[in-house]
Design a protein around this motif. Structure first.
Motif: not given
Lengths: 312, 312, 312, 312
Positions: A168-177, C171-179
């Motif tokens: 369930h770590g998608s948002r943290n993944a977004a922050l890291a990327h 950055r695209n990875a960040a967008l994808a993980h945030l979604m």
């Protein structure tokens, strides 16, 4: 400050009374449910411990039951990184309050991938990156460090929580990327997240937590082992950031109403440093809307008020 | 804390040495030029004062020259409003750090016209609204209050600065009208701004400032007049907000490196509260990029380090 | 509209003259360098093609040289997803202009993971998610679709660009993980990004691009193959979104000065739809600060002005 | 486009049928209540008019009842300012879609006081500033301009609405003061707001509105008076900005589903330009959540669909 004369008795009694009072009232709040492994914890658990520099440990309720320390692990991570990197770490993470939810991505974009401070998620992920980059096994180094501070080999990761965090770590993944896209993450994102989720999954009890952080109340020296964990200056610094940024977006209110450096976690734990005196640690799983444990907050507020602990 | 034995000698000497050291170095920074009346101040002015609870006043350099206190007036405004309104004021202004520049309008819109804290401009304008609404003459009440605290009838407004503020106050007008649009300003916007610009235009010297705020270091009681200015609880609260939000967007760094509740103004002044001991006030007009006086910052940092004053 | 009488001659001549004029002037702008594979393209390349519904193809300069179509691929992705999903896709991506840079993450957080439109990166990644979820091999389906529209089996991926995109896609990875964190990505993030980078890496020439999009100028029917690619309504819709959001944060200015639905890519290509008449495609690698090709922009602006093509 | 053969009959009939259909259904939406003067309008009012370049005027329902045109006045203000200032105006206001609510102050701060386009409130206030600065009496000039275009001396301000606007204009005052703080307002803020509220308070009927804007469908020349109101280029430009930004944050969806340059107002009016053909104007007071009239939107959508009017 008359409590100093017979401080020990006074503190033990205060803990018992405050714990009893809080248990006598219905519990507001809601157990964290963003991961299944946390949602299943018994909402009625409630403990508090107060470790003092002179070696006393007062406790009430479920103070010896290990719980998921979650964001409280950010304190250990930061101190370990400060030991290893020195002041260089402050080139890559700020020390200003964020004014944003703990996992907000907005400010991180505005400020070009430099997290505002090490206690929001982005900042702790940045710290995890430095640990991954500076240790051959950052997980092992982290675990050894905490066990030594707590004087306890038993402290360990909850594997179910760890698996749940990772899923369930998608948002943290977004922050890291996003930080990676700004060039502020050196290691592989997967390795960094792996360490981050690992440290969030650590379980400790109130007494273990209180004992482990005594060095922050003692200008950097752990009073039980006499180990110098940080310089006096760095102990002050960690306490300063805890004071402005340790309680999510309730940090200002906590400073206002309690007046102690503190850190909370969504597992329901809160630790509060009392410089020159000791460390309080409280735990109860149900959280208020800011992500802080309602009962732990109440107990620490009442204890600090009763014993006159505010640093301001 | 060995300095307590011969604290007075020690402090006086420390002030002289620190002042001399800072004057021996070239001065970085730039005098505020957003209004002409401030831009004409002599950049070489530099003073520091340390008032203690036992009635001593140490001073060095231009400590007796009045200067424009600007945002430091927000502390007086807040305390006067807390006296008058009690806890009701916290329904209309927050106590969380802002994480935004002091005059940002973005956060104010997001948070529906509730300023984050009373030390950003929007928050101080909100406080001004409560004063305008609760006093028949809020300006006179404000001036009397400050004069009484400072023990000095001489303190007064600089009319040139006041006129200049009013002519260049568009952004503050925007903040006020935006809060009005959310229903969080009661009085007429023109009257509120008028009071706000009035209090910003007050001139005081380092010694007057230090003396006037002693009650914050003394749990709410002014040690010289024995007047109770606030409850102990409210004195703690003001110090708490000063600690998280008093130094613009350098508040975290100031907590980190100095560790005292403090407030700065673009006139070049900084006051720092030392709970249980006294108040330091320093002034030099040239500012760093955060709007804080470079020399005043250096002097307070060195003094706090040398005397071990950090509260953390 | 006198050009209709001898439109073909007129258009061919216009293309030649406009191409010659633009080549005679020094070239402003800077070749995209965010990935090495793009940075090495010859900045002097410049071509333009105008395909009409009656089957004519006018061309000048390097109109037959394949280049990296980059974001222009978003048009193909969207049309393929609309074919497959129908109106359901508009539950997961908006159709409003964004008012933000094409890869901004701020608005995506504010709007809870729903991208503003399918032509910003987040929106195109969302579209990629639907393709990955609805096709057994979304890459193959995408490639076949484009080849059929272009009437050309030669169109293919540039493997070097693909590898480069994947390595620099944080950055695209960040967008994808945030979604994903908002529940708006169904497939695995790695698979979605894989498809997204694949389609960005497609190479086509100006003539191939112009021919492939003729259906958008012809109410959904490809005039050469007579294939109905979309309903008339959906062709209008795609043109509408291209008009408000196709040219990054220069979309408003392009509507203002040219007045045609259009899409640009950081490879230096621009396509513009002329409803009822045909499709213009231009290419030259050097970009302005908005990420649009300076020469392609100039050529299309001049051609549209000269032939009176604005739809407004 | 077979409707051209007997277009007039066809259009008149379409208007009647569409109006009848919409009146037969219950009305969603809510009359604007941000000012009392608007809240008292009868929600059941509903009219539509279609003026064509050849001088025909079709109308149904309450097409001759004057209503508060509100933001539709921004079109007249912009055209008058373009006449007077030429291209210089585009140094002070942008032409990009905003992606934000029409009265948002966030983007204005980010972009240093340059409004994104002339149809959000900040942009229209900026336009009002140019009118105030360039005309000895900007209100009179504005009123004369609109009356001439509408061929109607009767058009006038509703004084009650004007007084109401002025009393509830705090957010617009905030926008104006913020632009002033960035140096992008030349006149006194009070004068600028005064003009802005004046033009918002104009009342016109559907038929008057449709007739007055015919020049935008006719490359800048008013077909009835033969007056050249703008250059062909400027008529295109206004239509382009209307297409991307005329319908608040439903602009993209309107382009998508209708495909015509259009402007709405919170009085319930919508005008839509059909280049080369004429102008549609519809009115009904109840608004959807975006601030657009639900019935006017429905009628124009159905009319455009039925007559095939989309420009895309």
């Amino acid at each position: 400050m008359s409590f100093l004369a017979d401080g020990d008795t006074c503190r033990g009694q205060a803990l018992d009374e405050i714990h009893a009072a809080v248990m006598a009232r219905p519990c507001d709040g809601k157990v964290a449910d963003y991961i299944p492994a946390l949602a299943s914890v018994d909402a009625n658990r409630c403990g508090i411990a107060f470790a003092t520099l002179d070696g006393e440990m007062h406790a009430a309720g479920d103070a010896n039951i290990p719980f998921s320390i979650q964001s409280i692990s950010k304190v250990f991570g930061l101190v370990l990184a400060m030991q290893r990197m020195g002041d260089d770490i402050w080139q890559r993470v700020g020390m200003e309050p964020s004014g944003q939810p703990f996992n907000s991505i907005v400010q991180l974009e505005w400020e070009h991938g430099i997290p505002r401070n090490p206690f929001i998620n982005a900042g702790a992920i940045l710290v995890a990156d430095t640990l991954v980059s500076h240790f051959s096994s950052s997980r092992q180094a982290f675990l050894s460090f905490v066990r030594r501070l707590a004087g306890c080999e038993r402290c360990d990761i909850n594997e179910e929580v760890l698996a749940s965090e990772s899923r369930h770590g998608s948002r943290n993944a977004a922050l890291a990327h996003l930080m990676k896209s700004f060039g502020n993450i050196e290691a592989e994102v997967d390795d960094v997240l792996s360490h981050y989720f690992f440290q969030c999954s650590l379980e400790m009890s109130c007494t273990e937590l209180a004992q482990s952080l005594l060095f922050l109340a003692n200008r950097g020296v752990h009073p039980l082992s006499a180990e110098r964990v940080t310089t006096p200056r760095d102990a002050h610094r960690v306490n300063a950031i805890l004071s402005t940024s340790g309680m999510y977006d309730q940090s200002g209110q906590f400073a206002f109403s309690v007046g102690l450096p503190a850190k909370s976690g969504v597992g329901g734990g809160i630790v509060a440093i009392v410089p020159g005196l000791g460390v309080i640690s409280a735990w109860s799983p149900a959280l208020n809307k800011h992500g802080n444990s309602t009962r732990a907050l109440t107990m620490i507020t009442e204890l600090a008020g009763r014993l006159g602990l505010s640093i301001y």
